[in-house]
Write a protein that holds these residues in place. Structure first.
Motif, mmCIF file in Angstrom:
data_model
loop_
_atom_site.group_PDB
_atom_site.id
_atom_site.type_symbol
_atom_site.label_atom_id
_atom_site.label_comp_id
_atom_site.label_asym_id
_atom_site.label_seq_id
_atom_site.Cartn_x
_atom_site.Cartn_y
_atom_site.Cartn_z
ATOM 1 N N GLY A 181 99.215 112.023 51.287
ATOM 2 C CA GLY A 181 99.204 112.814 50.282
ATOM 3 C C GLY A 181 99.828 113.988 50.179
ATOM 4 O O GLY A 181 99.594 114.986 49.271
ATOM 5 N N LEU A 182 100.514 114.551 51.368
ATOM 6 C CA LEU A 182 101.116 115.682 51.607
ATOM 7 C C LEU A 182 102.663 115.784 51.003
ATOM 8 O O LEU A 182 103.052 114.940 51.051
ATOM 9 C CB LEU A 182 101.051 116.279 52.881
ATOM 10 C CG LEU A 182 99.553 116.780 53.387
ATOM 11 C CD1 LEU A 182 99.784 117.184 54.832
ATOM 12 C CD2 LEU A 182 98.775 117.505 52.565
ATOM 13 N N ASP A 183 102.979 116.837 50.229
ATOM 14 C CA ASP A 183 104.290 117.004 49.931
ATOM 15 C C ASP A 183 105.244 117.241 51.269
ATOM 16 O O ASP A 183 104.583 117.905 52.147
ATOM 17 C CB ASP A 183 104.527 117.846 48.755
ATOM 18 C CG ASP A 183 103.874 119.566 49.300
ATOM 19 O OD1 ASP A 183 104.384 119.948 50.031
ATOM 20 O OD2 ASP A 183 102.788 119.618 48.515
ATOM 21 N N PRO A 184 106.358 117.371 51.025
ATOM 22 C CA PRO A 184 107.503 117.503 52.151
ATOM 23 C C PRO A 184 107.162 119.063 52.749
ATOM 24 O O PRO A 184 107.166 119.155 53.941
ATOM 25 C CB PRO A 184 108.902 117.430 51.427
ATOM 26 C CG PRO A 184 108.766 116.218 50.317
ATOM 27 C CD PRO A 184 107.278 116.712 49.910
ATOM 28 N N HIS A 185 106.818 119.980 51.824
ATOM 29 C CA HIS A 185 106.864 121.445 52.379
ATOM 30 C C HIS A 185 105.461 121.290 53.211
ATOM 31 O O HIS A 185 105.503 122.027 53.878
ATOM 32 C CB HIS A 185 106.636 122.408 51.051
ATOM 33 C CG HIS A 185 106.330 123.682 51.541
ATOM 34 N ND1 HIS A 185 107.441 124.613 52.114
ATOM 35 C CD2 HIS A 185 105.365 124.385 51.428
ATOM 36 C CE1 HIS A 185 106.632 125.558 52.355
ATOM 37 N NE2 HIS A 185 105.485 125.583 52.044
ATOM 38 N N ALA A 186 104.305 120.652 52.707
ATOM 39 C CA ALA A 186 103.148 120.779 53.372
ATOM 40 C C ALA A 186 103.336 119.739 54.837
ATOM 41 O O ALA A 186 102.541 120.372 55.694
ATOM 42 C CB ALA A 186 102.117 120.237 52.717
ATOM 43 N N ILE A 187 104.096 118.949 54.885
ATOM 44 C CA ILE A 187 104.124 118.195 55.871
ATOM 45 C C ILE A 187 105.119 119.102 56.942
ATOM 46 O O ILE A 187 104.628 118.827 58.153
ATOM 47 C CB ILE A 187 104.871 116.877 55.625
ATOM 48 C CG1 ILE A 187 104.065 116.022 55.090
ATOM 49 C CG2 ILE A 187 105.410 116.194 56.903
ATOM 50 C CD1 ILE A 187 104.844 114.623 54.552
ATOM 51 N N LYS A 188 105.762 119.807 56.642
ATOM 52 C CA LYS A 188 106.615 120.814 57.337
ATOM 53 C C LYS A 188 105.849 121.752 57.966
ATOM 54 O O LYS A 188 105.827 121.993 59.437
ATOM 55 C CB LYS A 188 108.062 121.186 56.708
ATOM 56 C CG LYS A 188 108.759 122.208 57.499
ATOM 57 C CD LYS A 188 109.865 122.845 56.736
ATOM 58 C CE LYS A 188 110.396 123.721 57.819
ATOM 59 N NZ LYS A 188 109.744 124.869 58.239
#
Length: 237
Positions: free
Chosen positions: A157-164
């Protein structure tokens, strides 16, 4: 240190986990891998104290369901469980009061900024998207600065920025001496993070693997995972 000894959980006559044992050294990232139904979430929920089970789980020598142990544990569930009538800011204040935190506001603001929630402090939990709810769940778990963090499928459910940001945070927590247990079936999401991997299948630990040993063998974590879960090999590398 988190220590799990002979953890067994049954539902009727069906074993969800059977005789699971492992330790989490301080300052380490351990990944709990396995296909769906392997028993990963059962292990996590048993450690955090949500389930009854057979066996022993201790946190720095303390019984895991004691108040003292719970103060050392942080937990991010696969599906966020928020209070619909509390705003983002009120969620963070609730955690701060529950743990009797002092001098936490700067860290609270840092977490909200990092996970792009600063402009949503007045929004209610049920007004947030699923991804934003997951981000808030992460912030709430991190606010007390627990020594041991349990993540159950944290990337979903996380976007790429949040995953980073989350991956960067994993590294920072490890560098600060915290122990992390990350349960996932998304191998590529943790491939560059782990120090040790526990591979489960059918409720049992099939292998415990150190990163150094895998690198010396010249195989990928993905290849090792499939070789073990497809019954080509088992055991401690």
């Amino acid at each position: 240190m988190l220590k799990v000894e002979h953890l067994t959980k049954k539902y009727g006559k069906v074993f969800a986990t059977r005789d699971v044992s492992f330790e989490l050294p301080d300052g380490s990232i351990t990944v709990l891998l396995g296909p769906n139904g392997a028993g990963k979430s059962t292990v996590i929920k048993s450690v955090i104290g949500f389930l009854k089970y057979e066996g022993i789980v201790t946190v720095n020598g303390l019984y895991n369901k004691s108040v003292e142990a719970k103060r050392l544990l942080g937990y991010i569930p696969e599906l966020p469980s928020l209070y619909p009538n509390l705003t983002v800011g009120e969620h963070m204040e609730f955690i701060a009061r529950a743990y009797r935190l002092t001098d936490y506001k700067a860290y609270k603001d840092e977490l909200l900024e990092r996970f792009e929630l600063s402009d949503k402090v007045k929004k209610f939990g049920d007004e947030l998207s699923k991804g934003m709810q997951q981000k808030l769940s992460i912030c709430c778990a991190l606010l007390p600065k627990p020594q041991i963090m349990l993540f159950d499928e944290p990337m979903i459910g996380l976007d790429p920025h949040a995953i980073k940001e989350l991956k960067d945070l994993f590294a920072e927590l490890r560098a600060g001496g915290a122990s992390l247990l990350i349960s996932t079936h998304m191998i590529d999401s943790v491939d560059m993070l782990w120090d040790r991997t526990i591979i489960m299948k059918d409720g049992e630990v099939k292998a415990e693997v150190d990163r150094r040993d895998v690198e010396e063998r010249g195989v990928s974590l993905e290849d090792l995972f499939f070789s073990i879960t497809e019954n080509k090999t088992e055991g401690t590398v």
